[in-house]
Structure formats: C-alpha cells, structure tokens
Scaffold this motif. Sequence first.
Motif, PDB file in Angstrom:
ATOM      1  N   LEU A   1       0.835  -1.205   0.000  1.00 15.48           N
ATOM      2  CA  LEU A   1       0.000   0.000   0.000  1.00 15.48           C
ATOM      3  C   LEU A   1       0.868   1.252   0.000  1.00 15.48           C
ATOM      4  O   LEU A   1       0.612   2.204  -0.741  1.00 15.48           O
ATOM      5  N   LEU A   2       1.889   1.261   0.853  1.00 18.64           N
ATOM      6  CA  LEU A   2       2.767   2.421   0.909  1.00 18.64           C
ATOM      7  C   LEU A   2       3.591   2.561  -0.366  1.00 18.64           C
ATOM      8  O   LEU A   2       3.940   3.669  -0.776  1.00 18.64           O
ATOM      9  N   ALA A   3       3.906   1.455  -0.999  1.00 27.83           N
ATOM     10  CA  ALA A   3       4.740   1.495  -2.200  1.00 27.83           C
ATOM     11  C   ALA A   3       3.968   1.961  -3.417  1.00 27.83           C
ATOM     12  O   ALA A   3       4.519   2.683  -4.260  1.00 27.83           O
ATOM     13  N   GLU A   4       2.688   1.582  -3.535  1.00 24.84           N
ATOM     14  CA  GLU A   4       1.997   1.771  -4.809  1.00 24.84           C
ATOM     15  C   GLU A   4       0.760   2.655  -4.756  1.00 24.84           C
ATOM     16  O   GLU A   4       0.315   3.139  -5.782  1.00 24.84           O
ATOM     17  N   ARG A   5       0.181   2.886  -3.572  1.00 21.74           N
ATOM     18  CA  ARG A   5      -1.087   3.620  -3.538  1.00 21.74           C
ATOM     19  C   ARG A   5      -0.908   5.122  -3.407  1.00 21.74           C
ATOM     20  O   ARG A   5      -1.597   5.909  -4.060  1.00 21.74           O
ATOM     21  N   VAL A   6       0.011   5.565  -2.555  1.00 18.31           N
ATOM     22  CA  VAL A   6       0.162   6.998  -2.275  1.00 18.31           C
ATOM     23  C   VAL A   6       1.556   7.477  -2.645  1.00 18.31           C
ATOM     24  O   VAL A   6       2.495   6.689  -2.738  1.00 18.31           O
ATOM     25  N   ASP A   7       1.674   8.776  -2.858  1.00 19.01           N
ATOM     26  CA  ASP A   7       2.940   9.383  -3.274  1.00 19.01           C
ATOM     27  C   ASP A   7       3.699   9.862  -2.041  1.00 19.01           C
ATOM     28  O   ASP A   7       3.419  10.938  -1.499  1.00 19.01           O
ATOM     29  N   LEU A   8       4.674   9.064  -1.584  1.00 20.25           N
ATOM     30  CA  LEU A   8       5.430   9.413  -0.391  1.00 20.25           C
ATOM     31  C   LEU A   8       6.308  10.636  -0.627  1.00 20.25           C
ATOM     32  O   LEU A   8       6.698  11.311   0.331  1.00 20.25           O
ATOM     33  N   GLY A   9       6.632  10.933  -1.875  1.00 20.25           N
ATOM     34  CA  GLY A   9       7.474  12.089  -2.176  1.00 20.25           C
ATOM     35  C   GLY A   9       6.696  13.289  -2.661  1.00 20.25           C
ATOM     36  O   GLY A   9       7.279  14.353  -2.894  1.00 20.25           O
ATOM     37  N   GLY A  10       5.389  13.164  -2.824  1.00 18.92           N
ATOM     38  CA  GLY A  10       4.579  14.275  -3.321  1.00 18.92           C
ATOM     39  C   GLY A  10       4.500  15.400  -2.313  1.00 18.92           C
ATOM     40  O   GLY A  10       4.398  15.175  -1.099  1.00 18.92           O
ATOM     41  N   VAL A  11       4.548  16.640  -2.792  1.00 20.64           N
ATOM     42  CA  VAL A  11       4.515  17.805  -1.906  1.00 20.64           C
ATOM     43  C   VAL A  11       3.235  17.778  -1.072  1.00 20.64           C
ATOM     44  O   VAL A  11       2.130  17.620  -1.601  1.00 20.64           O
ATOM     45  N   LEU A  12       3.386  17.940   0.234  1.00 17.99           N
ATOM     46  CA  LEU A  12       2.264  17.813   1.162  1.00 17.99           C
ATOM     47  C   LEU A  12       1.368  19.046   1.143  1.00 17.99           C
ATOM     48  O   LEU A  12       1.860  20.189   1.146  1.00 17.99           O
ATOM     49  N   LYS A  13       0.080  18.821   1.141  1.00 22.81           N
ATOM     50  CA  LYS A  13      -0.878  19.912   1.237  1.00 22.81           C
ATOM     51  C   LYS A  13      -1.022  20.345   2.689  1.00 22.81           C
ATOM     52  O   LYS A  13      -0.671  19.622   3.621  1.00 22.81           O
ATOM     53  N   LYS A  14      -1.570  21.548   2.872  1.00 19.45           N
ATOM     54  CA  LYS A  14      -1.727  22.066   4.228  1.00 19.45           C
ATOM     55  C   LYS A  14      -2.653  21.193   5.061  1.00 19.45           C
ATOM     56  O   LYS A  14      -2.449  21.034   6.270  1.00 19.45           O
ATOM     57  N   SER A  15      -3.661  20.635   4.448  1.00 21.97           N
ATOM     58  CA  SER A  15      -4.572  19.772   5.192  1.00 21.97           C
ATOM     59  C   SER A  15      -3.848  18.540   5.711  1.00 21.97           C
ATOM     60  O   SER A  15      -4.191  18.008   6.775  1.00 21.97           O
ATOM     61  N   ALA A  16      -2.831  18.074   4.986  1.00 25.70           N
ATOM     62  CA  ALA A  16      -2.048  16.930   5.448  1.00 25.70           C
ATOM     63  C   ALA A  16      -1.236  17.313   6.680  1.00 25.70           C
ATOM     64  O   ALA A  16      -1.156  16.548   7.661  1.00 25.70           O
ATOM     65  N   LEU A  17      -0.626  18.496   6.662  1.00 23.94           N
ATOM     66  CA  LEU A  17       0.129  18.952   7.827  1.00 23.94           C
ATOM     67  C   LEU A  17      -0.787  19.101   9.040  1.00 23.94           C
ATOM     68  O   LEU A  17      -0.406  18.768  10.170  1.00 23.94           O
ATOM     69  N   ARG A  18      -1.994  19.604   8.791  1.00 23.12           N
ATOM     70  CA  ARG A  18      -2.966  19.755   9.893  1.00 23.12           C
ATOM     71  C   ARG A  18      -3.287  18.402  10.517  1.00 23.12           C
ATOM     72  O   ARG A  18      -3.337  18.260  11.744  1.00 23.12           O
ATOM     73  N   ALA A  19      -3.481  17.392   9.683  1.00 19.43           N
ATOM     74  CA  ALA A  19      -3.802  16.065  10.208  1.00 19.43           C
ATOM     75  C   ALA A  19      -2.609  15.440  10.910  1.00 19.43           C
ATOM     76  O   ALA A  19      -2.741  14.824  11.975  1.00 19.43           O
ATOM     77  N   LEU A  20      -1.417  15.604  10.341  1.00 20.49           N
ATOM     78  CA  LEU A  20      -0.217  15.008  10.941  1.00 20.49           C
ATOM     79  C   LEU A  20       0.108  15.654  12.286  1.00 20.49           C
ATOM     80  O   LEU A  20       0.727  15.021  13.158  1.00 20.49           O
ATOM     81  N   ALA A  21      -0.314  16.912  12.470  1.00 19.77           N
ATOM     82  CA  ALA A  21      -0.046  17.596  13.733  1.00 19.77           C
ATOM     83  C   ALA A  21      -0.702  16.904  14.922  1.00 19.77           C
ATOM     84  O   ALA A  21      -0.270  17.090  16.062  1.00 19.77           O
ATOM     85  N   GLU A  22      -1.726  16.126  14.666  1.00 15.56           N
ATOM     86  CA  GLU A  22      -2.429  15.433  15.748  1.00 15.56           C
ATOM     87  C   GLU A  22      -1.706  14.186  16.215  1.00 15.56           C
ATOM     88  O   GLU A  22      -2.197  13.489  17.102  1.00 15.56           O
ATOM     89  N   HIS A  23      -0.557  13.865  15.615  1.00 14.30           N
ATOM     90  CA  HIS A  23       0.122  12.604  15.939  1.00 14.30           C
ATOM     91  C   HIS A  23       1.585  12.844  16.303  1.00 14.30           C
ATOM     92  O   HIS A  23       2.473  12.111  15.886  1.00 14.30           O
ATOM     93  N   CYS A  24       1.805  13.885  17.121  1.00 16.31           N
ATOM     94  CA  CYS A  24       3.164  14.231  17.536  1.00 16.31           C
ATOM     95  C   CYS A  24       3.445  13.830  18.979  1.00 16.31           C
ATOM     96  O   CYS A  24       4.439  14.272  19.575  1.00 16.31           O
ATOM     97  N   GLY A  25       2.576  13.046  19.573  1.00 14.74           N
ATOM     98  CA  GLY A  25       2.794  12.600  20.945  1.00 14.74           C
ATOM     99  C   GLY A  25       2.848  13.770  21.898  1.00 14.74           C
ATOM    100  O   GLY A  25       2.007  14.669  21.876  1.00 14.74           O
TER     101      GLY A  25
END
Length: 816
Positions: free
Chosen positions: A456-480
């Motif tokens: 899934l990580l290899a073929e479904r999503v772009d791990l190198g694609g420039v992140l959108k602001k909404s992605a940063l907002r979601a990732l902020a919730e998982h910083c421990g």
Amino acid sequence: MVAAAAAGATSLEAYRAASPVHVLYGSETGNAEEISRTIHAALGDHGLTPGVLSPMKAYAAAGFAPAGMPATPPGEASPPRPLYVLVTSTTGDGDPPENVRPFLRYLRRKDLPAGALGGVRYALLGLGDTNYENFCAAGKRVDGALRKLGAVRLGPRADADDAVGLEAVVEPFIASVYPLLVEAVAAAAATAGEGAPAAATDEATAPVAAVGGATAPERVGAAAPANGAPSAAAPANGAPPAAGVAVDAVPAMAAAAVTTAAAATAASAPPAVDAAAASVLDAEMADLVAAVAAAELADPAAAATVPPLLPPRAEVEHMSPSDATPVAPASAVLTPAVEANTVFTATLTAATRLTDDVEGDDSVKRVWHLELTPTGEGAAAASAAAYHPGDAFGVVTANRDEDVAAVLGRLAGGLSGDEVVRLVPTKDAGATAGTAPNGTSMAGEAIAAPTTVRRLLAERVDLGGVLKKSALRALAEHCGDDSATRRRLLFLSSRAGKAAYRRTITDAGRGLTRLLAEVAPSCAPPLGTVLDVLPPLPPRWYSAASAPAVDGAVLHVALSVVTTADGRPGLASGSLDALASAVLARGDDPPPVLRLVRRTADAEDDIPGGAPRFRPPTDLSVPLVMVGPGTGVAPFRGFLRARRATVAAATTAAAAAGRAPPTVGDAWLFFGCRYEARDYLYREELEGYLADGTLTQLVTAFSRDGSGGADAPTTGATTAGATAPPPRNYVQAQLRARGAAVAALLTASDTATVYVCGDGAGMAAGVHDALVEVLAAHGGQAVGGVAGAAAVVAGWAKAGRYVRDIWYWGGGGEEE
C-alpha cells in the motif's frame, strides 16, 4: 401567527432534509478532491443535508437520472431536489481529468432533450493555470453543458488560477457557497408552498468570475468576508447557529490574531528544523495554539485559522492470519490515479543511449530511446496498437524501497510491512447514497482485495509528493508529547504560515518521507492517516515517439533521467534508467515487464468542444511548424515517421491510379539542445527526413556551443576578449531570425498549424512571445500590431491551429 410560523419552519426543515447537497469533483492530483472534502465536511454546520461526496464519474448515484431529471406534473408542487457543488481541475492544455470524462459524455448524450436537467441547481468551481491557453477549460465545459440542458447555476462560476495561488478564489468560493445553498433550499421550498418566501439566487445569466493572471479576484455569489472566513450571515439565511460554546469560554482569538509581523518573522527564520526556528515558533504561536483549541470547540473565527480536520475517507481493517481472502495480485494497480481499464503490460525490448552524458556532469542529461512491446495482457492492450502519433502513455511506478521502509518505521502501532490489511470506505466521508455503478464507494476509490501494508505504501500513495496544508494539519495530531513539533506543523498549515509553508514545503519539494525525517521527527501517524492525506501516486507520462503505420504496436519513447529536489533520480526515470542499462548491457532475458496506462482521452473519441488533440493533421496539404527542443522532439519523430509513410503510400496509390501525386504542405521543425555533439537527439533520422523531403526545414539551436541571438548562426565561437557571455541560442531566437518566412507560412493558409512540445515554464512561454512578435512584425497591417497578433494566436489555439503539449518542472524551467 406564531403557530403558523413554527409550522412553516418545520416544513422548511423537512424540505431541507429532503434536499441533500451532493459534492462532485474532478481531480487529477488531489486539489479538487481536497477542496470538495472541505466543503462537504461543513455542510451540516450550515444546516444543510450532506449528500454524496464522489468523483463526477459516479454522477448517476448522485441523482443524475439516465434520461435527465424527472419532470414535475403540471399543477403539482416541485418535489425536493438535490443541490450540487461541482469542483473540477483541468489537466494538460484543456483536458478534463479522467474521472470527469464519463460525466461530460453523459451531458453530451443526444437523447437528452432540452431542459432535461431543469431541476438541477449547482455551484461550480474550476481550477486551472493561466500558463496554459485553455484556462479552466474542464470547468467551463461542464458548466456550459449543464446550462445547455436547463440546469441553473447558483451565482457566477469561479475560476481559480494556480499560477497566482488557488486560495485567492477558493477561499471566497467556499465561504459564499453555503449561504447560496441555504437560500436555494429556502427558495425552492417557498416555490413549492412549503416555507416562507426567500430571495431567489438564480444567477444563470450572471457573468462568469474568471480570475487569472493580473485580474483581481471577483467575489463569488453572496458577499464573502475578508480572507475567506465563514460568513457571519449564514445563520440568518436559514441555517441554525454553528455548534459552539459561550463566547467567554473560547480563547479570545480572531482569524487575523497571528500578526503579519509574526508571520514575516517566522517566514524569514531558518528552516523549521533549526533550534532557532523552534524558539521563534515557541515565542510567537501561543495565540495560534489557543485558536486551534477553539477550532476544536467549533469556534468559526478560530476555525478559519487552520484547515479543518476532515473525516477520513476509509478505515484500515486488519486481516487475521486465519483469513483465507486472497490478496491483490501483483498485476493489480493500487493507485486511485489510474483507471484500471486503461492499464496494460509491455516488455522493454530495446534501449539506446541518445546522449553523451558523463557521470557527475549535469550539463547534459542522460536520455534513453526505449522500445516497449505490449504483451496482450490487460483490458487496454487491444487498443494499444491503435494509438496516434502524439498520444501519451503513462508508466505505473512505485515509491523507493528506502522511502517505504522509512515510513514503515514511523507508523503508529509498529506495523509490520507484511501485515495484510483492507481499506473500508467510511460513511462519514460521503457514502450516504451507497455505491457507484462500478461498485466502488462514493467516498473514494477503495481497494477490492486486501494487500500488505508495504505494498500500500509502495503503490497507492505518493510518499514524495509535496504535502498539502490539510495533510500537515492532520499530521499535527500525531506528535505525541512533542508540543513544539505540533505547533510547527499547525503554523505551516495556517494562513499566517503561508510564506513558511512555501519555503519549507513547496519550494523544498518535501513529501512525507522528508517531512518525518527533517521537520517532524516525533510524528508517528497511523497508517489510515497516511493513506488518507497523501496524494495518489500518479503515473509518469511520456509521448509516443513512434507511429503505428511504421512501428505497429511497439511504442517508442524518449526518456530523460531527471533529478528530484533532494538530489535523487526521478521515481520513474531512475527506475527505467536502471532497467535500460541492464537491457543494454546484458540484453536481459526475459526482458523487464512494465505496467503502462493509456489516457482515456487518447483511447476514445474526443468529447465535442474539447481541447484539440496533440496529433498531426490528417490532411497532408496542411502546413505545419513544430517546435520541440530536448525530449520535446519525441512526438514529432512520431509525426514525421507517420508523415513519410503516408506520403509514400499516397504517392504510390496516385501513380497506380494515374493521378497526380498528393499535395504536401511545408513542414518545419525547430529543435534545440545544449551541445550539437552531445545531446542532438535523433540527429541522423531528422537529417534523413530533411534529405527526402519529409521535412522542408530543420532549424537547430545549440545553446551552449557558442554565440546566439536572433541573427546569429546556429553555432559559433565566443568573441575573443568579450566581457559578458553572449546570449544563448534558443529555439525562440531561431523563430525570430526566420520571422518573415514563418509568418508567411502561417498566414498564407487557413489551416497551417503550430505544435509546441516541451518545458512550459521557459521554452513554451518564450516561443509564444516569439510567435506573437513574428506575426506582429511580418503578418501585415491586418494583424494590428502586438495586441492584434496576440488575439490571432489565441484564435488559432481555439481553432486547433496552435496546439501545445507542455509540462512544468519543479523549481523552474529546464534549459533547452
């Protein structure tokens, strides 16, 4: 009176509940989908009933009947109807995304009578780029087709320009669309006699809000507050107040409380990973953190500061080892960016180096000529041989093993890459109307069969694609417990952090892998979050450098090995470089097998009113000018291979029938590269076309070989003792040098056509300017100077006489 008013309100509520708002999108890279998700998630906050959230290809499940909207019998009240918000991007130079084309074909059906969609009310947002001639063409085509069938647009269409920043139009559109929808429901209820009268919002004849270039953004529909904040007037238009808390219980923070000075300080600070930058953020972001806390309590002013947390499109279901469900086969394509019925396989049967490149010397890129033979596997294989010169083919690729391993090591829960999971679409993401006709969820594309986490990580999503602001907002919730990293991500996603976001994310080309390593070292997101916020992994597209009349089903491509922002070879080009090197060195037996994809636009008949296809004219008498520096020459090699074969066949047939030979128009090719001896692609073949008359003129420009300029020879030595380097010799300089002849060729015929292929940031813009200047200088008084020449060229583009296949490189244009 009070009782009557209460009864009317109850009826209006019932009418609203029976009038869902469906949000349909056409998306290629995820922008339109993300905007649609944002709009859909807040419908309930404005008293509207959320309907489906889906690609436009699932139009039938969103209420568009096969033969149009059901008619209302005479004398009866109109039943509640769905309302629609449509958001679509435009791909290439005017094409609709793949998931829009079925909807456009439906709207063009000949059996749909006038007025067939008279019950449809909609708002429409188009996304485009004014660097392309056919700006926002997909949105304009959907809008025009809907209105032609009687649908009514709620307010002017909004066209957002990525060249100046989509948010300038997107944010006001989102803010204003909710009052428009609320008023439309109230007006429909009032017309049906079910509620109090409301002001009509029918603006089907209103001027289009076209925003692009230097044009100031128009306000769309109802008045929008500054910066696109939610409209304070929304509750007055029939929506209940947003769920929230007492004013004195919410931290005092307006949307603009993060000051411009603070934003400028953060933007000019060292990268966010430095201790100094972290200190600046710690000192300046107390208000922002308070605003986020308020946003989580649904305070509208604070919620406008950062993107909302969107409901997930799918949940990850972990499969136990005892489950006998088969996993997705290796041939399955997992990325939602590819339509499964367009995929076929091909073997890499031949590879030839076209350039004299040297390891460590980036002055000349490595370019390969590859030959790919379809294997007959896949639904699209039967049509692979029916392509046209100029068509493009995508290579389905995968993320690098080291990037997959890096993300695996950071996932919450310590997942094994070999664990088998399945994605289950969520109802909250918009699947309220069941499934689309093809069985996929309305909430987004789902995987039919389980597969491993690693794949899934290899073929479904772009791990190198420039992140959108909404992605940063979601990732902020998982910083421990790392509040500093959380604040950093929240700031980068906020409006105040716009400059820092551009510097840290977009200009640096940071995707998830680099963000986790360099910016957010404590972030440990769940797998579901990663799969939800990342863009789908897109195929890499290459123009066919071959012609079926000569090469049969074998596809030829010219591949340039590119370097990404972090200094590594490109995802697809680096992989193909390794495969080609192996084929060249060992003749690999059996040859490597690739998964390829065709564009639906190339494989099917054109949609009426669509962008002109990048294909050679079928009439041999049409004069043509081709401009293709670097690998931009690839499709023109296909043009010329087909042209030589067609002329030979027509000449033979004419001689056999005792007729005169066919009339063949002039054909000019402008080719440019850096060094004549090192990267002159297909030189012998091109010179052969000139020798046998397939080409009338072959004009070359070698930018690093010597002096250049409008009147300079193609090559030459730098003048001894010169204090400044001479201007570089590009194809646009050669166009100007031959301006009189080019203008005469293009104006002497009503069909003469210009084709341009290659870098859009530098070369294509320069060629466009040169073409306008040439026409203004040598086109005669009827042209009317530069302004008149620009209008003539624009008219050629609409008529299919000026066709471009251009692309943009991150971080600026490639040199020819």
